[in-house]
Each structure stands twice: as structure tokens, then as C-alpha cells.
Design an enzyme around this catalytic site. Sequence first.
Site, short mmCIF file in Angstrom:
data_model
loop_
_atom_site.label_atom_id
_atom_site.label_comp_id
_atom_site.label_asym_id
_atom_site.label_seq_id
_atom_site.Cartn_x
_atom_site.Cartn_y
_atom_site.Cartn_z
N GLY A 1 0.69 -1.15 0.03
CA GLY A 1 -0.07 -0.17 0.18
C GLY A 1 0.81 1.13 0.14
CB CYS A 2 -0.05 4.70 1.12
SG CYS A 2 0.93 6.17 1.43
CG PHE A 3 5.83 5.47 -0.33
CD1 PHE A 3 5.25 6.55 0.02
CD2 PHE A 3 6.58 5.34 -1.46
CE1 PHE A 3 5.36 7.59 -0.74
CE2 PHE A 3 6.55 6.29 -2.29
CZ PHE A 3 6.09 7.42 -1.94
#
Length: 188
Positions: free
Chosen positions: A18-20
Site C-alpha cells: 500500500g502507501c509507502f
Amino acid sequence: MTELQSSPALETAILGGGCFWCLEAVFREVEGVHAVTSGYCGGHVDAPSYRAVCTGGTGHAEVVKIDFDPVVVGYRELLEIFFTIHDPTTVDRQGNDVGPQYRSAIFVTSDDQLHTALALIEELGELRVFPKAIVTKVERAPAFWPAEPEHHDYYAHNTDQPYCQYVVAPKIAKFRAKFGERRRRDGR
């Protein structure tokens, strides 16, 4: 592009879930982790930008490169944290973040990491830890491209933003609840 191994004493893990921003915020708290860098991996464009990766057309995943001391925290422990803080059963998606850049991926930097990752995925599947099958892809690490500076340590600089409050903070809380003993003692 950066080197995959940072130091002879340290090892490198590259994870996409997902989002870093979420992964970076959690792994910065893990004892034995020396550095966490948000970036991109697994695509077909050199030196991609955040804007290009967000289109889904570069083939890159948002990832974190984790430089860690294997004497203090093992690779398997990092993977156990990884599987706790994201949903490895959704293809190209984490919550409302949708697209191939948000896929669940493990980019291994050694044969040992490859065997460890595959064995843990098999074990979690046999134990039926998740209600659906794990779709996390395990592949050899290609080039890692660091994200732009504004994405580094994003959560620490933006805790008041809604995304950080409603998406990142719960993942940090989940890590702290389940892995409190793995949390850095120096308060960083």
C-alpha cells in the site's frame, strides 16, 4: 538508483504493502532498523516520479527499503510485522488506495530472504490467518528508486493531515499493540 546492501553488517528488505507513508512510519519504530526509505520498485521506467507511479502506468509499487541489523531484528520478524499492518489478500489495493502501485509485494535481496518469505506465506496460509488467500508477490529485487524528498518521513511531518490520522495512525497503533516489545527503545 541506490545500492541494495547498505553495509556489510546490515541487510536490506524491500516491501510494498500500500502507501509507502504507512510502511515507513511503522518500520521507523522497529528496534534494529537503521534506515527506512520510501521509494519505487518493480516497474519498467527509470527514475520514476510519484506523479507517474500514481497513474499505475509505470509498473512500480510504492515500497520501503529497510536497512536493518539482523542481529537485533530478523528478516522473518520484519515480514511478520509487514503481514500484520497491511492486507495481503487484496490485489492492487489497500483500503481506498487502488492501483498496481499499492500491490502487496516482497522484493527479496538474497536466496535466504526468498526462502523465508515463501515459507512464511505458506505457513500463514496453512494456519488460515487471513480469511482469503495471500496474494503477495515475492520476486527478486530489481532497481530501487528513492521517492522525492517530500515523501521521506511523511507521517512525522504531517500527523495532522486526515490521511495520516485515519490510515497511517491505525497501522502504527496495530504495530504497537502486537509488537510493543519490538519498538525502539531510544524513542525515535
